[in-house]
Design an enzyme around this catalytic site. Structure first.
Site, mmCIF file in Angstrom:
data_model
loop_
_atom_site.group_PDB
_atom_site.id
_atom_site.type_symbol
_atom_site.label_atom_id
_atom_site.label_comp_id
_atom_site.label_asym_id
_atom_site.label_seq_id
_atom_site.Cartn_x
_atom_site.Cartn_y
_atom_site.Cartn_z
ATOM 1 N N GLN A 195 -0.467 2.286 -6.114
ATOM 2 C CA GLN A 195 -1.918 2.498 -6.049
ATOM 3 C C GLN A 195 -2.657 1.945 -7.259
ATOM 4 O O GLN A 195 -3.740 1.375 -7.130
ATOM 5 C CB GLN A 195 -2.217 3.989 -5.903
ATOM 6 C CG GLN A 195 -2.065 4.503 -4.481
ATOM 7 C CD GLN A 195 -2.453 5.971 -4.363
ATOM 8 O OE1 GLN A 195 -2.467 6.708 -5.347
ATOM 9 N NE2 GLN A 195 -2.767 6.403 -3.160
ATOM 10 N N SER A 227 -7.802 -2.862 -2.748
ATOM 11 C CA SER A 227 -8.533 -1.612 -2.552
ATOM 12 C C SER A 227 -9.622 -1.423 -3.599
ATOM 13 O O SER A 227 -10.740 -1.013 -3.286
ATOM 14 C CB SER A 227 -7.571 -0.420 -2.580
ATOM 15 O OG SER A 227 -6.733 -0.431 -1.439
ATOM 16 N N ARG A 250 0.851 -1.196 0.000
ATOM 17 C CA ARG A 250 0.000 0.000 0.000
ATOM 18 C C ARG A 250 0.878 1.235 0.000
ATOM 19 O O ARG A 250 1.044 1.919 1.010
ATOM 20 C CB ARG A 250 -0.932 -0.022 1.203
ATOM 21 C CG ARG A 250 -1.893 -1.205 1.204
ATOM 22 C CD ARG A 250 -2.952 -1.041 2.262
ATOM 23 N NE ARG A 250 -3.935 -0.036 1.875
ATOM 24 C CZ ARG A 250 -4.916 0.395 2.663
ATOM 25 N NH1 ARG A 250 -5.035 -0.076 3.886
ATOM 26 N NH2 ARG A 250 -5.784 1.295 2.234
ATOM 27 N N ASP A 294 -3.269 -1.800 -6.812
ATOM 28 C CA ASP A 294 -3.853 -2.251 -5.543
ATOM 29 C C ASP A 294 -5.251 -2.842 -5.751
ATOM 30 O O ASP A 294 -6.268 -2.155 -5.596
ATOM 31 C CB ASP A 294 -3.897 -1.076 -4.567
ATOM 32 C CG ASP A 294 -4.309 -1.494 -3.163
ATOM 33 O OD1 ASP A 294 -4.640 -2.677 -2.967
ATOM 34 O OD2 ASP A 294 -4.319 -0.631 -2.269
#
Length: 384
Positions: free
Chosen positions: A132, A138, A127, A135
């Site tokens: 990002q 998420s 993370r 990910d």
């Protein structure tokens, strides 16, 4: 460089690892994309859609798996109905990228190492700001947080918003969300859009501002111990802290029309946040949606994969909730997995660079080696 997209065989799995739009971009980069026939059917992408994007459709499963340099999946490989293991279909030395649940099921890492597979687990993407776009936890948690509120609203025998009518004023629903990670924050935002009064709880004090920025009231507990694990996730706390936390949230659970729980600890059983006593104190007709059902549940009364009524309270324990929204879930996952592949493919050739922190963290096996120490430790108590 042959990249293969496998058809998911796990029950209720409707996602696909690459969508046609992403395939077209990869083909333009000079990569060969092979798609198992019917891989996108449950996501409403046909074989013709993939062919139009430049992919080649493969009907024979053994051919697809055995010739792939990189094989992409959503769910971990498993045994097929014909008795063949999907892992055994992989070409030794090839790369597998998928959700693998290696901390919850470390045996899969040993099997992959035995087959000399370089396996990258999407759960272990760090993370960090740089990671990002990769990910997947998420991106999929955001979908789950949104859908959980819709499930709650559908099950609740009340309106969510406040309404002023000629017949009188209807008070808004009270929603209590436990856990303010990605799923919890999306649940807060969705419940607020539907007009509910929202409270949220998390053991991490740092999320207070995020909760408040979404229009929810933050319920804070003062704990002396550290509550944040690596990567920003909530850390498992001591039994004493758990008792103090339960005492604090009990009143909020009791007074809520809807309770949504989201707390999960990778590789471990989900912590119990809502006890039987708390459920017993809730008003008949109230609803609990337990996003941690797959790990045993945050509610003591949860039945994973089932909707039950316990002492007048409806308790929903969804499994693989992102899969219920396969179009956008696949779109986001395809972007995540493609971003990761950009680190692995240079000049149309596979290059595994363990000097890259993302590759190093996500890669659980390489050759016959199991690279993750936590998985090695978990294997000591597991049965291969």
């Amino acid at each position: 460089m042959k990249i293969a997209v496998a058809k998911e065989i796990e029950v209720c799995e409707r996602r696909v690892s690459l969508i046609p739009d992403i395939v077209a971009k990869l083909v333009k980069q000079g990569l060969e994309i092979y798609v198992e026939s019917g891989a996108g059917d449950k996501t409403y992408f046909t074989n013709a859609d993939y062919e139009a994007a430049g992919a080649k459709i493969i009907s024979d499963v053994a051919t697809l798996w055995s010739e792939a340099d990189i094989l992409l999946k959503v769910s971990p490989p498993q045994d097929r109905e014909d008795g063949r293991s999907e892992i055994d279909l992989l070409k030794p030395g090839s790369v597998l990228i998928s959700f693998l649940n290696p901390l919850g099921n470390p045996v899969i890492a040993q099997k992959l190492a035995n087959r000399q597979i370089t396996a990258l687990s999407m759960e272990l993407i760090p993370r960090t700001t740089r990671a990002q776009s990769m990910d997947a936890l998420s991106s999929q948690a955001s979908l789950a947080g949104y859908k959980t509120v819709l499930l709650a609203a559908a099950a609740l025998p009340k309106y969510f918003p406040m309404l002023t009518t000629a017949a009188g004023t209807i008070a808004p629903a009270k929603v209590f969300i436990m856990g303010a990670g990605v799923a919890g924050l999306q649940a807060i935002a969705t419940a607020r859009r539907l007009g509910a009064v929202v409270e949220a709880f998390d053991i991490r004090p740092a999320v207070k501002e995020e909760v408040q920025s979404l229009g929810a009231k933050f319920i804070e507990v003062k704990l002396e111990e550290d509550t944040v694990a690596a990567g920003g996730y909530a850390k498992e706390i001591s039994e004493d802290s758990k008792k103090r936390t339960q005492q604090l949230v009990a009143t909020h659970v009791k007074n809520s029309d809807v309770v949504i729980t989201t707390a999960q600890v990778p590789g471990r059983k989900a912590p119990i946040l809502v006890t039987e006593e708390m459920v017993r104190a809730m008003k008949p007709g109230s609803v609990i949606v337990d996003l941690a059902a797959e790990q045993g549940g945050n509610c003591a009364c949860t039945a994973p994969g089932k909707d039950i009524v316990w002492n007048g309270v409806t308790i929903i324990g969804p499994i693989n909730l992102p899969s219920s929204m396969p179009v956008h879930a696949s779109q986001l996952y395809a972007k995540n997995i493609t971003s990761l592949m950009q680190l692995l493919i240079k000049d149309k050739a596979l290059q595994i660079n363990f000097g890259d922190d993302i590759v190093d963290a996500a890669c659980i096996t390489h050759g016959v080696e199991i690279r993750n120490q936590r998985i090695k430790e978990a294997l000591q108590t597991a049965t291969v």
